[in-house]
Design a protein around this motif. Structure first.
Motif, PDB file in Angstrom:
ATOM      1  N   SER A   1      34.445  38.951  40.499  1.00 19.39           N
ATOM      2  CA  SER A   1      35.823  38.544  40.764  1.00 19.39           C
ATOM      3  C   SER A   1      35.919  37.041  41.029  1.00 19.39           C
ATOM      4  O   SER A   1      35.045  36.447  41.662  1.00 19.39           O
ATOM      5  N   THR A   2      36.996  36.452  40.552  1.00 19.99           N
ATOM      6  CA  THR A   2      37.288  35.047  40.853  1.00 19.99           C
ATOM      7  C   THR A   2      38.265  34.923  42.017  1.00 19.99           C
ATOM      8  O   THR A   2      38.565  33.826  42.459  1.00 19.99           O
ATOM      9  N   ASP A   3      38.751  36.064  42.501  1.00 24.94           N
ATOM     10  CA  ASP A   3      39.669  36.105  43.643  1.00 24.94           C
ATOM     11  C   ASP A   3      39.377  37.371  44.444  1.00 24.94           C
ATOM     12  O   ASP A   3      40.099  38.354  44.366  1.00 24.94           O
ATOM     13  N   LYS A   4      38.315  37.315  45.239  1.00 30.00           N
ATOM     14  CA  LYS A   4      37.879  38.507  45.961  1.00 30.00           C
ATOM     15  C   LYS A   4      38.923  38.985  46.974  1.00 30.00           C
ATOM     16  O   LYS A   4      39.147  40.191  47.117  1.00 30.00           O
ATOM     17  N   THR A   5      39.559  38.042  47.649  1.00 32.19           N
ATOM     18  CA  THR A   5      40.586  38.420  48.626  1.00 32.19           C
ATOM     19  C   THR A   5      41.737  39.139  47.938  1.00 32.19           C
ATOM     20  O   THR A   5      42.225  40.176  48.403  1.00 32.19           O
ATOM     21  N   GLY A   6      42.184  38.581  46.818  1.00 32.23           N
ATOM     22  CA  GLY A   6      43.271  39.204  46.069  1.00 32.23           C
ATOM     23  C   GLY A   6      42.892  40.584  45.566  1.00 32.23           C
ATOM     24  O   GLY A   6      43.690  41.527  45.638  1.00 32.23           O
ATOM     25  N   ASP A   7      41.646  40.729  45.075  1.00 28.41           N
ATOM     26  CA  ASP A   7      41.208  42.026  44.564  1.00 28.41           C
ATOM     27  C   ASP A   7      41.030  43.040  45.689  1.00 28.41           C
ATOM     28  O   ASP A   7      41.302  44.236  45.505  1.00 28.41           O
ATOM     29  N   LEU A   8      40.574  42.587  46.853  1.00 31.91           N
ATOM     30  CA  LEU A   8      40.454  43.496  47.995  1.00 31.91           C
ATOM     31  C   LEU A   8      41.827  43.993  48.441  1.00 31.91           C
ATOM     32  O   LEU A   8      41.983  45.150  48.839  1.00 31.91           O
ATOM     33  N   ASN A   9      42.824  43.112  48.368  1.00 31.18           N
ATOM     34  CA  ASN A   9      44.195  43.544  48.677  1.00 31.18           C
ATOM     35  C   ASN A   9      44.686  44.573  47.662  1.00 31.18           C
ATOM     36  O   ASN A   9      45.402  45.522  48.012  1.00 31.18           O
TER      37      ASN A   9
ATOM     38  N   VAL B   1      42.731  46.677  46.140  1.00 32.97           N
ATOM     39  CA  VAL B   1      42.025  47.915  46.479  1.00 32.97           C
ATOM     40  C   VAL B   1      42.780  48.675  47.564  1.00 32.97           C
ATOM     41  O   VAL B   1      42.984  49.894  47.469  1.00 32.97           O
ATOM     42  N   VAL B   2      43.224  47.952  48.597  1.00 33.02           N
ATOM     43  CA  VAL B   2      43.974  48.588  49.684  1.00 33.02           C
ATOM     44  C   VAL B   2      45.267  49.208  49.145  1.00 33.02           C
ATOM     45  O   VAL B   2      45.637  50.336  49.500  1.00 33.02           O
ATOM     46  N   ASP B   3      45.942  48.488  48.250  1.00 34.35           N
ATOM     47  CA  ASP B   3      47.187  48.999  47.656  1.00 34.35           C
ATOM     48  C   ASP B   3      46.919  50.246  46.824  1.00 34.35           C
ATOM     49  O   ASP B   3      47.658  51.233  46.916  1.00 34.35           O
ATOM     50  N   TYR B   4      45.854  50.220  46.024  1.00 36.51           N
ATOM     51  CA  TYR B   4      45.518  51.376  45.197  1.00 36.51           C
ATOM     52  C   TYR B   4      45.157  52.586  46.067  1.00 36.51           C
ATOM     53  O   TYR B   4      45.557  53.719  45.767  1.00 36.51           O
TER      54      TYR B   4
ATOM     55  N   TYR C   1      44.992  56.005  40.526  1.00 41.46           N
ATOM     56  CA  TYR C   1      44.937  54.896  41.494  1.00 41.46           C
ATOM     57  C   TYR C   1      43.605  54.910  42.257  1.00 41.46           C
ATOM     58  O   TYR C   1      43.062  53.847  42.591  1.00 41.46           O
ATOM     59  N   GLY C   2      43.077  56.096  42.538  1.00 39.21           N
ATOM     60  CA  GLY C   2      41.775  56.168  43.185  1.00 39.21           C
ATOM     61  C   GLY C   2      40.680  55.567  42.321  1.00 39.21           C
ATOM     62  O   GLY C   2      39.797  54.845  42.812  1.00 39.21           O
ATOM     63  N   LEU C   3      40.745  55.833  41.010  1.00 37.92           N
ATOM     64  CA  LEU C   3      39.778  55.244  40.086  1.00 37.92           C
ATOM     65  C   LEU C   3      39.947  53.734  40.002  1.00 37.92           C
ATOM     66  O   LEU C   3      38.960  52.985  39.942  1.00 37.92           O
ATOM     67  N   LYS C   4      41.179  53.260  40.018  1.00 40.10           N
ATOM     68  CA  LYS C   4      41.414  51.813  39.978  1.00 40.10           C
ATOM     69  C   LYS C   4      40.823  51.139  41.214  1.00 40.10           C
ATOM     70  O   LYS C   4      40.255  50.045  41.124  1.00 40.10           O
ATOM     71  N   ALA C   5      40.961  51.797  42.368  1.00 42.51           N
ATOM     72  CA  ALA C   5      40.375  51.249  43.593  1.00 42.51           C
ATOM     73  C   ALA C   5      38.853  51.191  43.469  1.00 42.51           C
ATOM     74  O   ALA C   5      38.217  50.180  43.818  1.00 42.51           O
ATOM     75  N   ARG C   6      38.261  52.272  42.980  1.00 44.97           N
ATOM     76  CA  ARG C   6      36.798  52.331  42.835  1.00 44.97           C
ATOM     77  C   ARG C   6      36.297  51.242  41.900  1.00 44.97           C
ATOM     78  O   ARG C   6      35.334  50.518  42.219  1.00 44.97           O
ATOM     79  N   TYR C   7      36.925  51.107  40.743  1.00 48.69           N
ATOM     80  CA  TYR C   7      36.425  50.164  39.749  1.00 48.69           C
ATOM     81  C   TYR C   7      36.711  48.717  40.129  1.00 48.69           C
ATOM     82  O   TYR C   7      35.942  47.819  39.775  1.00 48.69           O
ATOM     83  N   THR C   8      37.794  48.482  40.840  1.00 46.92           N
ATOM     84  CA  THR C   8      38.062  47.128  41.325  1.00 46.92           C
ATOM     85  C   THR C   8      37.003  46.719  42.343  1.00 46.92           C
ATOM     86  O   THR C   8      36.522  45.577  42.337  1.00 46.92           O
ATOM     87  N   MET C   9      36.628  47.641  43.230  1.00 52.57           N
ATOM     88  CA  MET C   9      35.538  47.382  44.171  1.00 52.57           C
ATOM     89  C   MET C   9      34.237  47.110  43.423  1.00 52.57           C
ATOM     90  O   MET C   9      33.464  46.212  43.790  1.00 52.57           O
ATOM     91  N   ARG C  10      34.010  47.859  42.383  1.00 47.34           N
ATOM     92  CA  ARG C  10      32.761  47.747  41.634  1.00 47.34           C
ATOM     93  C   ARG C  10      32.626  46.392  40.949  1.00 47.34           C
ATOM     94  O   ARG C  10      31.509  45.914  40.708  1.00 47.34           O
ATOM     95  N   LEU C  11      33.742  45.752  40.672  1.00 44.85           N
ATOM     96  CA  LEU C  11      33.724  44.477  39.948  1.00 44.85           C
ATOM     97  C   LEU C  11      33.869  43.261  40.870  1.00 44.85           C
ATOM     98  O   LEU C  11      34.041  42.146  40.387  1.00 44.85           O
ATOM     99  N   LEU C  12      33.772  43.474  42.181  1.00 41.37           N
ATOM    100  CA  LEU C  12      34.010  42.376  43.124  1.00 41.37           C
ATOM    101  C   LEU C  12      33.057  41.200  42.923  1.00 41.37           C
ATOM    102  O   LEU C  12      33.443  40.044  43.089  1.00 41.37           O
ATOM    103  N   TYR C  13      31.812  41.498  42.558  1.00 43.41           N
ATOM    104  CA  TYR C  13      30.846  40.408  42.378  1.00 43.41           C
ATOM    105  C   TYR C  13      31.175  39.543  41.167  1.00 43.41           C
ATOM    106  O   TYR C  13      30.653  38.447  41.018  1.00 43.41           O
TER     107      TYR C  13
END
Length: 249
Positions: free
Chosen positions: A225-233, A235-238, A211-223
Motif C-alpha cells: 500500500s502507498t496509503d496504509k492509513t487510508g487502507d486501514l480505514n 478495512v474498518v469500513d468494510y 465486504y468481508g472479503l474486501k476487508a481481508r484482501y485489503t489487509m493482505r495488500l498492506l505491505y
C-alpha cells in the motif's frame, strides 16, 4: 407392354415407400435413444451448486491447505500420518502435493464463469457467481503467485495461457467484488433459493460476504500500500458492512 410399365411403376412405388418408412424409423429411433438425463446446457443455479460445493470441499479444504498448515506448524498428524511432510522429505517441493488443488480451483473458476455468463438478466446469480469467482481466484494466486488468468478458462482460444501477475489478479478480484455488490444491492429476486447451500439466496448476506472479503484482501495488500492509513480505514469500513456475528455468517 402396359403390364410391364405397370409392374415398373409398382416396383418404384414400393421402393419409394420403403425409403420413406426407413427415414421415419431412423428419426424415431434417434428420438428414442436421446438421453433426457444428459442435457447439453442447464440453468445457472445448477452450476452454482457445484461452485459452492467444490470451493468448500476441494479448494478451501483441499490438500494444499492441509500441507500449508503443517508447514506453518499449525497442525500435525496425531498418528504420524503426516510425518513425511513434517520432516520435509520432499512433499513441500513436489508438484503432486498441490496439483489436485490447482486443477480443482481452475475447474471451479470455469463453472463460476459459466454461472456469470448465463446470468445476464439474473443479478442475484451473477453477483453471487462473481463473489465465488473472486474468492477462488484469490485462493489460486495466494497459493501459487503469478498464475494464468486472463487467457485461461477458454480452451478454444489457447491451450497455453500466459502467466498474469499477482498484482493484476488482485485488481480483478476487487473488480469482481465491487460489481457483485452493485448487482446485489439492486434488491434482486431470489432465483437461487435452495440451490444456494450457503445463504439460501439471501442477497444481503452475499453483500456482507463480499465486504468481508474486501476487508481481508485489503489487509493482505498492506505491505504494498502507498496509503496504509487510508487502507486501514477502508478495512474498518468494510468490516462494519460485513457480518456482525458468527451466527449471522
Amino acid at each position: 407392354m402396359k403390364l410391364f410399365n405397370k409392374l415398373n411403376i409398382g416396383i418404384i412405388s414400393v421402393a419409394l415407400m420403403s425409403v420413406f418408412v426407413v427415414s421415419c424409423s431412423e428419426n424415431t429411433m434417434d428420438d428414442i435413444n436421446e438421453d433426457k438425463d444428459d442435457p447439453h446446457t442447464a440453468p445457472a443455479k445448477f452450476s452454482f451448486c457445484d461452485v459452492e460445493t467444490s470451493t468448500a470441499f476441494s479448494n478451501i479444504g483441499g490438500e494444499s491447505y492441509v500441507y500449508t498448515s503443517i508447514y506453518n506448524e499449525q497442525e500435525s498428524g496425531i498418528y504420524e500420518q503426516m510425518l513425511n511432510a513434517e520432516q520435509r522429505t520432499g512433499f513441500e517441493t513436489a508438484a503432486s502435493t498441490y496439483n489436485n488443488t490447482w486443477e480443482n480451483i481452475y475447474s471451479t473458476l470455469r463453472n463460476a464463469k459459466t454461472v456469470i455468463g448465463k446470468s445476464a438478466s439474473d443479478p442475484l446469480a451473477k453477483g453471487a457467481g462473481e463473489i465465488m469467482f473472486a474468492y477462488n481466484l484469490a485462493l489460486l494466486t495466494d497459493l501459487y503467485g503469478n498464475v494464468p488468468y486472463s487467457e485461461a478458462l477458454n480452451m478454444d482460444s489457447t491451450k497455453t495461457p500466459k502467466l498474469d501477475t499477482q498484482e493484476s489478479i488482485y485488481k480483478a478480484v476487487f473488480a469482481y467484488l465491487d460489481d457483485a455488490i452493485t448487482l446485489l444491492s439492486s434488491d434482486p429476486s431470489n432465483t437461487l433459493s435452495s440451490y444456494d447451500f450457503i445463504y439460501g439466496g439471501d442477497a444481503e448476506k452475499w453483500i456482507k460476504f463480499a465486504y468481508g472479503l474486501k476487508a481481508r484482501y485489503t489487509m493482505r495488500l498492506l505491505y504494498r500500500s502507498t496509503d496504509k492509513t487510508g487502507d486501514l480505514n477502508k478495512v474498518v469500513d468494510y468490516v462494519n458492512k460485513s457480518f456482525a456475528s458468527d451466527s449471522e455468517q
